[in-house]
Write an enzyme that holds these catalytic residues in place. Sequence first.
Site, PDB file in Angstrom:
ATOM      1  N   PHE A   1      38.728  41.321  42.416  1.00 55.87           N
ATOM      2  CA  PHE A   1      38.420  40.084  42.199  1.00 55.87           C
ATOM      3  C   PHE A   1      38.206  39.191  43.393  1.00 55.87           C
ATOM      4  O   PHE A   1      37.770  38.207  43.420  1.00 55.87           O
ATOM      5  CB  PHE A   1      39.679  39.460  41.378  1.00 55.87           C
ATOM      6  CG  PHE A   1      40.997  39.513  42.265  1.00 55.87           C
ATOM      7  CD1 PHE A   1      41.268  38.207  43.193  1.00 55.87           C
ATOM      8  CD2 PHE A   1      41.984  40.440  42.441  1.00 55.87           C
ATOM      9  CE1 PHE A   1      42.290  38.262  44.042  1.00 55.87           C
ATOM     10  CE2 PHE A   1      43.073  40.612  43.311  1.00 55.87           C
ATOM     11  CZ  PHE A   1      43.247  39.339  44.211  1.00 55.87           C
TER      12      PHE A   1
ATOM     13  N   CYS B   1      41.843  42.982  51.967  1.00 56.88           N
ATOM     14  CA  CYS B   1      42.373  44.402  52.232  1.00 56.88           C
ATOM     15  C   CYS B   1      42.709  44.405  53.780  1.00 56.88           C
ATOM     16  O   CYS B   1      43.225  45.044  54.433  1.00 56.88           O
ATOM     17  CB  CYS B   1      41.761  45.709  51.855  1.00 56.88           C
ATOM     18  SG  CYS B   1      40.210  45.599  52.360  1.00 56.88           S
TER      19      CYS B   1
ATOM     20  N   LYS C   1      30.786  47.187  37.362  1.00 52.24           N
ATOM     21  CA  LYS C   1      31.902  46.730  36.686  1.00 52.24           C
ATOM     22  C   LYS C   1      32.458  45.468  37.518  1.00 52.24           C
ATOM     23  O   LYS C   1      33.302  45.593  38.432  1.00 52.24           O
ATOM     24  CB  LYS C   1      32.913  47.645  36.334  1.00 52.24           C
ATOM     25  CG  LYS C   1      34.152  47.099  35.616  1.00 52.24           C
ATOM     26  CD  LYS C   1      35.220  48.040  35.339  1.00 52.24           C
ATOM     27  CE  LYS C   1      36.536  47.392  34.862  1.00 52.24           C
ATOM     28  NZ  LYS C   1      36.931  46.441  35.570  1.00 52.24           N
TER      29      LYS C   1
ATOM     30  N   SER D   1      43.412  48.805  43.770  1.00 48.31           N
ATOM     31  CA  SER D   1      44.405  49.240  44.132  1.00 48.31           C
ATOM     32  C   SER D   1      44.510  50.767  44.625  1.00 48.31           C
ATOM     33  O   SER D   1      43.552  51.514  44.088  1.00 48.31           O
ATOM     34  CB  SER D   1      45.645  48.957  42.864  1.00 48.31           C
ATOM     35  OG  SER D   1      45.164  49.700  41.965  1.00 48.31           O
TER      36      SER D   1
ATOM     37  N   GLU E   1      51.650  46.125  49.720  1.00 49.15           N
ATOM     38  CA  GLU E   1      50.862  45.235  49.821  1.00 49.15           C
ATOM     39  C   GLU E   1      51.169  43.995  49.027  1.00 49.15           C
ATOM     40  O   GLU E   1      51.415  44.232  47.598  1.00 49.15           O
ATOM     41  CB  GLU E   1      49.194  45.480  49.523  1.00 49.15           C
ATOM     42  CG  GLU E   1      48.382  44.881  49.575  1.00 49.15           C
ATOM     43  CD  GLU E   1      46.830  45.218  49.331  1.00 49.15           C
ATOM     44  OE1 GLU E   1      46.173  45.437  50.328  1.00 49.15           O
ATOM     45  OE2 GLU E   1      46.667  45.745  48.063  1.00 49.15           O
TER      46      GLU E   1
END
Length: 500
Positions: free
Chosen positions: A149, A282, A174, A227, A383
């Site tokens: 996202f 990230c 996707k 993730s 995280e």
Amino acid sequence: METLKYFTNNQFVESKTTSYYKVYNPNTGEQIAQTPRCTTEEVAQVISNANEAYKTWSRMPILKRVQILYKVRDLVLERYDELTYSVCQEQGKSWTEAAGDIAKVKEGTELACNMPSVMMGESLMDTSTGYDTVTYRESMGVFVGIVPFNFPGMIPFGWMTPVCVACGNTIVLKCAGATPLTSMKMAEIYKEAGMPDGVINIVSCDRNDTQELIRNPLVKGITFVGSTSVGKYIYETAAKYGKRVQCLCEAKNHALVLNDAPIDRTAAGIINASFGCAGQRCMALPVVVAQEGIADKLVAKIKELAQGLKVGPGYDKSVKLGPVYAPEHKKAVEDWIQKGIDEGAELVLDGRGIKVEGFENGFYIGPTILDKVTPEMSVGTREIFGPVLCIKRVKTFEEGLALMNANPFANGSVIYTQSGYFAREFARNTDGGQVGINVGIPVPVGVFSFTGHKDSFFGDLHCLGKDSYRFFTETKTVTTHWFDEHESKSVNVSTWDGTI
């Protein structure tokens, strides 16, 4: 409220699903659209369309393929503000951060436009007497890109799509169900630029139907950002089905600040790296490891600068810190803050409960600082993906380096110092794949690869740089030999024909 469609064969198609993702404007808290959870049959059909398109797209000369990408690049520049606003609206980035997201779309497209030079093979005459060998890089087929996202422009249309299609493949993206709007605008741009039907496809679906993307025999490779738990699963599953795969996953990047670091400039770099994009990247800098001699002054300066950050809607160009992307994520980040306090961290600055005048329902969290975080606290290891900075304290360079390397993630690592010796020792011995020396976010420009390590990456070939075209192509060697008049009449052929 708009009900979105999926994109295939250069058309926006209405899904037959009855299940949808919510798309919010996080600046206001309003739901502005819903994204279809496409059915398994729809996903399979889109893959089939991409495979059919591959048959002709892969045969188009690469120089003609990149001419389309040149047009894409020009259209991105023409619609720059529109795309930037789209990122602000659906993701909540500040205007400058959103503009940077689109800048990376341009950069990735320009990298792809260079594929005719990069994809050139190698050759050697007389590899054995009278034998010549040539190496080619060839396209592979349908690739799948699974997108998070947080960067609705850069990741699908900077990292994934341009190089993939320049190399002669087709792609099924996707997109993230929560942030699909920018991807759909980019689909329009690719269509306007002249991309043939079926080369670029965009779907959204739930985890069950994602299995079709991972396992479908027509899919040759998968590139994923998300993730670590999902990345590991995709890596293992895709490998089981014989597919090429790269998975870019979570991180907990640390910066080691030594006693000789200049306080003001170091603190400014940390603010930018820690709270930019509301910490939702990230390569954010969620942990600072401060040498004790400088720790108190550094924390005080970071707090001072953090308190000066303007929090508000992303499309207000004076804002420095926008909202997080969804209400459930806001709650998750606030829960992490409380967990850090419960674990014994010292709350220096609390960003919970912040309200922005005129945007009271937005998903805002102010900059948050937790000091004296110790190795056993999960808040300093896991995280969080929000505007939360943890401070760890150490006595020596060696202690700090060891603490950083004990983390399971290794996307990036940073050192702030004026010492060439310690900078070199750090670069050589850190586990981080992308190293910053007085650089808070050490992501290189796209001609270099994005090189995460450990639990931050699964695969052999990274995205961007030279690894990118290697990932999207396979190698073919052709050895040629022509018979002279004498040899054409001979029946004696060595079992090592042409190799020795």
